[in-house]
Design a protein around this motif. Sequence first.
Motif, mmCIF file in Angstrom:
data_model
loop_
_atom_site.group_PDB
_atom_site.id
_atom_site.type_symbol
_atom_site.label_atom_id
_atom_site.label_comp_id
_atom_site.label_asym_id
_atom_site.label_seq_id
_atom_site.Cartn_x
_atom_site.Cartn_y
_atom_site.Cartn_z
ATOM 1 N N THR A 7 2.150 20.507 3.936
ATOM 2 C CA THR A 7 1.879 20.124 2.563
ATOM 3 C C THR A 7 3.045 19.577 1.547
ATOM 4 N N GLY A 8 4.213 20.026 2.204
ATOM 5 C CA GLY A 8 5.387 19.034 1.773
ATOM 6 C C GLY A 8 5.361 17.534 1.923
ATOM 7 N N VAL A 9 4.791 17.327 3.166
ATOM 8 C CA VAL A 9 4.736 15.997 3.304
ATOM 9 C C VAL A 9 3.637 15.469 2.659
ATOM 10 N N ARG A 10 2.591 16.239 2.374
ATOM 11 C CA ARG A 10 1.701 15.705 1.466
ATOM 12 C C ARG A 10 2.319 15.283 0.039
ATOM 13 N N ALA A 11 3.254 15.997 -0.557
ATOM 14 C CA ALA A 11 3.824 15.712 -1.545
ATOM 15 C C ALA A 11 4.662 14.403 -1.359
ATOM 16 N N VAL A 12 5.336 14.355 -0.223
ATOM 17 C CA VAL A 12 6.108 13.029 0.109
ATOM 18 C C VAL A 12 5.140 11.833 0.002
ATOM 19 N N ASP A 13 3.809 11.937 0.615
ATOM 20 C CA ASP A 13 2.968 11.127 0.485
ATOM 21 C C ASP A 13 2.609 10.617 -0.930
ATOM 22 N N HIS A 14 2.539 11.758 -2.085
ATOM 23 C CA HIS A 14 2.243 11.304 -3.263
ATOM 24 C C HIS A 14 3.463 10.088 -3.844
ATOM 25 N N VAL A 43 5.489 8.475 -1.659
ATOM 26 C CA VAL A 43 5.771 7.185 -1.063
ATOM 27 C C VAL A 43 4.691 6.070 -1.274
ATOM 28 N N GLU A 44 3.440 6.731 -1.659
ATOM 29 C CA GLU A 44 2.245 5.646 -1.765
ATOM 30 C C GLU A 44 2.532 5.055 -3.070
ATOM 31 N N VAL A 45 2.885 5.970 -4.073
ATOM 32 C CA VAL A 45 3.138 5.331 -5.645
ATOM 33 C C VAL A 45 4.376 4.439 -5.699
ATOM 34 N N LEU A 46 5.424 4.634 -4.735
ATOM 35 C CA LEU A 46 6.610 3.765 -4.632
ATOM 36 C C LEU A 46 6.213 2.531 -4.088
ATOM 37 N N LEU A 68 0.335 8.555 6.873
ATOM 38 C CA LEU A 68 1.272 7.861 5.928
ATOM 39 C C LEU A 68 2.024 6.781 6.726
ATOM 40 N N PRO A 69 2.669 7.148 7.667
ATOM 41 C CA PRO A 69 3.417 5.856 8.418
ATOM 42 C C PRO A 69 2.660 4.704 8.921
ATOM 43 N N SER A 70 1.422 5.113 9.521
ATOM 44 C CA SER A 70 0.647 3.983 9.927
ATOM 45 C C SER A 70 0.113 3.288 8.632
ATOM 46 N N VAL A 71 -0.139 3.792 7.446
ATOM 47 C CA VAL A 71 -0.715 2.839 6.698
ATOM 48 C C VAL A 71 0.466 1.966 6.015
ATOM 49 N N ALA A 112 1.755 -6.947 2.071
ATOM 50 C CA ALA A 112 1.361 -6.798 0.740
ATOM 51 C C ALA A 112 2.268 -6.182 -0.298
ATOM 52 N N ASN A 113 3.508 -5.537 0.287
ATOM 53 C CA ASN A 113 4.405 -4.707 -0.734
ATOM 54 C C ASN A 113 5.619 -4.737 0.078
ATOM 55 N N VAL A 114 6.194 -5.739 0.749
ATOM 56 C CA VAL A 114 7.466 -5.882 1.372
ATOM 57 C C VAL A 114 8.674 -5.543 0.523
ATOM 58 N N GLU A 115 8.967 -5.729 -0.586
ATOM 59 C CA GLU A 115 9.969 -5.494 -1.200
ATOM 60 C C GLU A 115 9.967 -4.039 -2.010
ATOM 61 N N ARG A 116 8.661 -3.653 -2.141
ATOM 62 C CA ARG A 116 8.500 -2.144 -2.566
ATOM 63 C C ARG A 116 8.874 -1.374 -1.251
ATOM 64 N N GLN A 117 8.595 -1.596 -0.061
ATOM 65 C CA GLN A 117 8.742 -0.783 1.040
ATOM 66 C C GLN A 117 10.111 -0.755 1.348
ATOM 67 N N LYS A 118 10.932 -1.852 1.399
ATOM 68 C CA LYS A 118 12.448 -1.994 1.509
ATOM 69 C C LYS A 118 12.998 -0.919 0.701
ATOM 70 N N TYR A 119 12.500 -0.778 -0.742
ATOM 71 C CA TYR A 119 13.336 0.059 -1.757
ATOM 72 C C TYR A 119 13.174 1.626 -1.076
ATOM 73 N N VAL A 120 11.990 1.797 -0.674
ATOM 74 C CA VAL A 120 11.850 3.097 -0.092
ATOM 75 C C VAL A 120 12.177 3.474 1.058
ATOM 76 N N THR A 121 12.524 2.660 1.899
ATOM 77 C CA THR A 121 13.280 2.609 3.113
ATOM 78 C C THR A 121 14.873 2.764 2.997
ATOM 79 N N ALA A 122 15.409 1.969 1.808
ATOM 80 C CA ALA A 122 16.692 2.024 1.669
ATOM 81 C C ALA A 122 17.024 3.451 1.059
#
Length: 427
Positions: A226-233, A235-238, A320-323, A332-342
């Motif tokens: 369920t903690g990963v569920r909160a992480v999912d909240h 990541v999907e927003v970011l 989540l990782p597959s999405v 679709a969201n290359v720059e936003r994914q780069k931000y979360v990765t960093a």
Amino acid sequence: MSYEGEIVRRAFSQQALPLVSYGTPFTQACQSHVPELFKASRAFIICSGSLARNTTNLDELKNALGSKVVGVRVGMKPHTLFSEILEIVEVAKAAEADVIITLGGGSLTDGAKAIAMVSCVVCLRFVSLVDGHKALANDAKTREELLDLPYLKDKEGSRPNVKASTIPIISIPTTLSGGEYSDYAGCTDDVSGVKYQFRPPLKGPSLIILDAALTITTPIHTWLSTGVRAVDHCVEVLCSLQSDSVADQAASRALKRLIPGLLLTKENPRDIDARSDCQLGVIDAMVPLNRKIFPGASHGIGHMLGPMGVGHGETSCILLPSVCKYNAKYKANVERQKYVTALLWAIPVVRDFLGARGLVEEAADLGDVLDAVIRELGMPRSLREVGVGRERFAELAVNSLSDPLLPTNPVPIHSKEQVMEILEMCA
């Protein structure tokens, strides 16, 4: 009356409710706030079955409230079944409850929200902290009447004059999914297996009581998933194309608390400070939804995967990782994914194990990093691991298309084939 060390504050700075209490045992907080904050004297408790069987927590709560307890329901099945909602409505009405208290996980919280919305209990004593309004709720007694109430991805609903929930809810959560902070409730139709997201005028809890020590009895798999569920909240927003700076800042703060806290509690399940950090991180993780910024396909498909027998948090571990990789494939969201990765690489404890797992910062994408985080927590990473084989993919894909969060994905999802592509990545 509040107890020494207790902190009571707004969950979201711009609105009066919900309030959050922490820093004192859940029994003391409940004993104080039921009569003083809510002017209530007839409490109906919905308690997790495992807590009731394996701990003294329910007895402690009943002893703290004494004669104010007028009814107890032990256990609800995962994903909040219509049939159980309707059962509990009748019992709570007969008990003339004027406050509902949940002690346990997210299915209970969603159940309480739905029960408060569909019940015609009259809360004579509770005066809303927002506007002082008192009203009957909606007297739904059948599956068909539940489906008349407003849920996401519908029109205004076939039932006119739907009333807001008025009976207050106190949530004492033992998991990290975060549903106690939202005015939405995911409830599953026993007949179709479809999970509906009921929406306002449904209301969430008025008070959330956080007690990190209480959560030690939560099975570690449930706590971490369920903690990963909160992480999912977060990541999907970011990664969302609809987010804003306030939501992004809150989600970023949440990740910096949640991921180290989860890793520390995996290493030492009795680490109270780490558990408290996770609980406080969940509040920030729910800021975006409070701002009506919705997640995407990991949540949307997950809503329909859950009723197939998969834990609420496990759906995020798998999807989540597959999405993220699916969205990256279509740029679709290359720059936003780069931000979360960093952001994730910048968390020292994460950087350490990513390197140990052979990931290279310049080469690993967000899906790779999330996959490593989830594996480090020991959570499932495939549909096969949770007993969902390819023979069920078509059914899951069709059901998922009814969820309102697929169109809000960075790559809007409107076809069965799109869902099947993601499912094959999770097989």
